[in-house]
Design a protein around this motif. Structure first.
Motif, mmCIF file in Angstrom:
data_model
loop_
_atom_site.group_PDB
_atom_site.id
_atom_site.type_symbol
_atom_site.label_atom_id
_atom_site.label_comp_id
_atom_site.label_asym_id
_atom_site.label_seq_id
_atom_site.Cartn_x
_atom_site.Cartn_y
_atom_site.Cartn_z
ATOM 1 N N HIS A 1 0.823 -1.214 0.000
ATOM 2 C CA HIS A 1 0.000 0.000 0.000
ATOM 3 C C HIS A 1 0.858 1.265 0.000
ATOM 4 C CE1 HIS A 1 -2.938 -3.058 1.159
ATOM 5 N NE2 HIS A 1 -3.869 -2.211 0.775
ATOM 6 N N ASP A 2 2.051 1.152 -0.607
ATOM 7 C CA ASP A 2 2.934 2.301 -0.833
ATOM 8 C C ASP A 2 3.356 3.005 0.445
ATOM 9 O OD1 ASP A 2 2.830 1.906 -3.603
ATOM 10 O OD2 ASP A 2 0.933 3.016 -3.734
ATOM 11 N N PHE A 3 3.471 2.245 1.526
ATOM 12 C CA PHE A 3 3.993 2.805 2.772
ATOM 13 C C PHE A 3 5.519 2.859 2.672
ATOM 14 C CE2 PHE A 3 5.387 2.639 7.200
ATOM 15 C CZ PHE A 3 4.561 3.581 7.780
ATOM 16 N N PRO A 4 6.166 3.910 3.197
ATOM 17 C CA PRO A 4 7.642 4.007 3.127
ATOM 18 C C PRO A 4 8.310 2.986 4.055
ATOM 19 C CG PRO A 4 6.752 5.833 4.390
ATOM 20 C CD PRO A 4 5.572 5.111 3.820
ATOM 21 N N VAL A 5 8.404 1.743 3.591
ATOM 22 C CA VAL A 5 8.922 0.671 4.446
ATOM 23 C C VAL A 5 10.419 0.809 4.724
ATOM 24 C CG1 VAL A 5 7.152 -1.021 3.865
ATOM 25 C CG2 VAL A 5 9.122 -0.764 2.371
ATOM 26 N N GLU A 6 11.095 1.712 4.021
ATOM 27 C CA GLU A 6 12.506 1.942 4.354
ATOM 28 C C GLU A 6 12.653 2.586 5.732
ATOM 29 O OE1 GLU A 6 10.989 5.391 1.829
ATOM 30 O OE2 GLU A 6 10.922 3.188 1.775
ATOM 31 N N ASP A 7 11.545 3.074 6.305
ATOM 32 C CA ASP A 7 11.561 3.636 7.650
ATOM 33 C C ASP A 7 10.929 2.682 8.656
ATOM 34 O OD1 ASP A 7 12.821 5.946 6.875
ATOM 35 O OD2 ASP A 7 10.967 7.034 6.482
ATOM 36 N N VAL A 8 10.946 1.392 8.359
ATOM 37 C CA VAL A 8 10.346 0.375 9.228
ATOM 38 C C VAL A 8 11.443 -0.542 9.759
ATOM 39 C CG1 VAL A 8 8.805 -1.636 9.279
ATOM 40 C CG2 VAL A 8 8.098 0.445 8.088
ATOM 41 N N LEU A 9 11.262 -0.981 10.992
ATOM 42 C CA LEU A 9 12.237 -1.851 11.650
ATOM 43 C C LEU A 9 11.477 -2.964 12.370
ATOM 44 C CD1 LEU A 9 15.341 -2.023 12.322
ATOM 45 C CD2 LEU A 9 14.806 -0.802 14.423
ATOM 46 N N ILE A 10 11.906 -4.213 12.181
ATOM 47 C CA ILE A 10 11.335 -5.351 12.917
ATOM 48 C C ILE A 10 12.332 -5.726 14.011
ATOM 49 C CG2 ILE A 10 10.538 -7.730 12.791
ATOM 50 C CD1 ILE A 10 9.853 -7.298 9.879
ATOM 51 N N VAL A 11 11.871 -5.720 15.243
ATOM 52 C CA VAL A 11 12.749 -5.969 16.384
ATOM 53 C C VAL A 11 12.252 -7.204 17.129
ATOM 54 C CG1 VAL A 11 13.687 -5.053 18.532
ATOM 55 C CG2 VAL A 11 13.240 -3.513 16.618
ATOM 56 N N GLY A 12 13.136 -8.193 17.260
ATOM 57 C CA GLY A 12 12.821 -9.362 18.077
ATOM 58 C C GLY A 12 13.194 -9.101 19.524
ATOM 59 N N THR A 13 12.290 -9.415 20.435
ATOM 60 C CA THR A 13 12.534 -9.171 21.859
ATOM 61 C C THR A 13 12.510 -10.496 22.619
ATOM 62 O OG1 THR A 13 10.163 -8.809 22.266
ATOM 63 C CG2 THR A 13 11.491 -6.882 21.744
ATOM 64 N N ASP A 14 13.072 -10.482 23.823
ATOM 65 C CA ASP A 14 13.160 -11.673 24.674
ATOM 66 C C ASP A 14 13.805 -12.829 23.902
ATOM 67 O OD1 ASP A 14 11.878 -10.246 26.689
ATOM 68 O OD2 ASP A 14 9.904 -10.901 26.056
ATOM 69 N N LEU A 15 15.034 -12.592 23.458
ATOM 70 C CA LEU A 15 15.723 -13.599 22.658
ATOM 71 C C LEU A 15 16.101 -14.809 23.506
ATOM 72 C CD1 LEU A 15 18.141 -11.364 20.569
ATOM 73 C CD2 LEU A 15 15.909 -12.222 19.918
ATOM 74 N N LYS A 16 16.016 -15.981 22.891
ATOM 75 C CA LYS A 16 16.461 -17.209 23.532
ATOM 76 C C LYS A 16 17.043 -18.131 22.464
ATOM 77 C CE LYS A 16 11.755 -19.058 23.366
ATOM 78 N NZ LYS A 16 10.666 -19.608 24.169
ATOM 79 N N GLN A 17 17.973 -18.958 22.890
ATOM 80 C CA GLN A 17 18.629 -19.887 21.961
ATOM 81 C C GLN A 17 18.077 -21.287 22.175
ATOM 82 O OE1 GLN A 17 22.887 -19.674 21.638
ATOM 83 N NE2 GLN A 17 23.075 -21.806 21.020
ATOM 84 N N LEU A 18 17.658 -21.902 21.069
ATOM 85 C CA LEU A 18 17.178 -23.280 21.097
ATOM 86 C C LEU A 18 18.238 -24.167 20.467
ATOM 87 C CD1 LEU A 18 13.502 -22.760 19.871
ATOM 88 C CD2 LEU A 18 14.352 -22.765 22.215
ATOM 89 N N GLU A 19 18.557 -25.255 21.140
ATOM 90 C CA GLU A 19 19.521 -26.209 20.597
ATOM 91 C C GLU A 19 18.885 -27.589 20.595
ATOM 92 O OE1 GLU A 19 24.207 -27.544 21.047
ATOM 93 O OE2 GLU A 19 23.269 -26.304 22.584
ATOM 94 N N ARG A 20 18.718 -28.143 19.405
ATOM 95 C CA ARG A 20 18.102 -29.461 19.246
ATOM 96 C C ARG A 20 19.198 -30.492 19.049
ATOM 97 N NH1 ARG A 20 16.007 -33.889 18.988
ATOM 98 N NH2 ARG A 20 14.068 -34.438 17.917
#
Length: 199
Positions: free
Chosen positions: A36-55
Motif C-alpha cells: 500500500h505504498d507505505f515508506p517501508v525503508e523507515d520500518v524496523l522489525i525488532v525481536g525481543t526476549d531472545l532465547k537460543q534453542l539447541e536441538r
C-alpha cells in the motif's frame, strides 16, 4: 557493530505499529504496508526476549567424526583435483583427480580425529541451534506512525484494537511510574542502622 551498520539498523524516533507472536506475522504486516505504498525503508522489525534453542540430533562417536572428516576431505580433494586437471597442459587425467580425492579423504580423517581428541569427550553429541524471539515488534519513524496504524487497522481490525489496548495500558503504566517518581524522587528511604546497645 560498525557505525554504518548501526545507522542502518536504527531509527531516529521509532514508534510502535504492532507487536506480533511470530516473525511471519510481523513480515506479513510489513508486506501489507509495502503493498500500500507505505515508506517501508523507515520500518524496523525488532525481536525481543531472545532465547537460543539447541536441538540434539544424535550421538557423536569417534567413527562418525572420522567418517565425516573423510567425506569432507574427499569433497575438497575432488574440487581441487578437478580444477588442476582442467588446467593441466598435458590434458585431463582422471587418475590425478582420484589421487587428490584419496589424499583429501585421508587428510580429512586425520584432521577430524585430532580435533575430536582435543575436545576430550566434552561434547559427544551433534546438534542444530537457532536464536528465536518471543515477540516481534514492528516500529517505524514517528512521522509515518499514524498512516501505518491506519493501514494495519484495515488489514486486521481485531488485532489493531488489541494493539490500541496494549499501547494504552503501557502509556498508563508509564504515567503511573512518572507520577510515583515525582512524588518520591529519592526512592524509598534508606534504612538507618540501629544504635549500639548502651552498656
Amino acid at each position: 557493530m560498525r557505525p554504518g551498520l548501526r545507522a542502518t539498523l536504527s531509527l531516529e524516533y521509532p514508534m510502535s505499529l504492532g507487536l506480533y507472536d511470530s516473525y511471519e506475522e510481523a513480515q506479513g504486516a510489513v508486506d501489507y504496508l509495502s503493498d500500500h505504498d507505505f515508506p517501508v525503508e523507515d520500518v524496523l522489525i525488532v525481536g525481543t526476549d531472545l532465547k537460543q534453542l539447541e536441538r540434539v540430533t544424535g550421538r557423536l562417536t569417534r567413527g562418525r567424526v572420522i567418517g565425516a572428516g573423510a567425506l569432507s576431505g574427499a569433497w575438497l580433494g575432488l574440487f581441487v583435483g578437478t580444477i588442476f586437471a582442467l588446467f593441466d597442459p598435458s590434458g585431463f587425467n582422471i587418475l590425478n583427480v582420484v589421487g587428490t580425492v584419496v589424499f583429501g579423504a585421508v587428510f580429512g580423517m586425520i584432521w577430524a580425529a585430532v580435533g575430536y581428541r582435543l575436545t576430550r569427550g566434552q561434547r559427544d553429541f551433534t546438534s542444530v541451534s537457532q536464536v528465536v524471539a518471543a515477540k516481534y515488534e514492528v516500529l517505524c519513524e514517528h512521522k509515518h506512525v499514524q498512516r501505518g496504524r491506519e493501514l494495519l487497522v484495515r488489514m486486521d481490525p481485531m488485532r489493531a484494537a488489541q494493539e490500541e489496548v496494549r499501547r494504552a495500558r503501557e502509556a498508563e503504566q508509564a504515567r503511573a511510574a512518572q507520577v510515583s517518581q515525582q512524588h518520591d524522587p529519592q526512592g524509598p528511604p534508606a534504612q538507618q542502622p540501629l544504635p549500639p546497645p548502651s552498656a
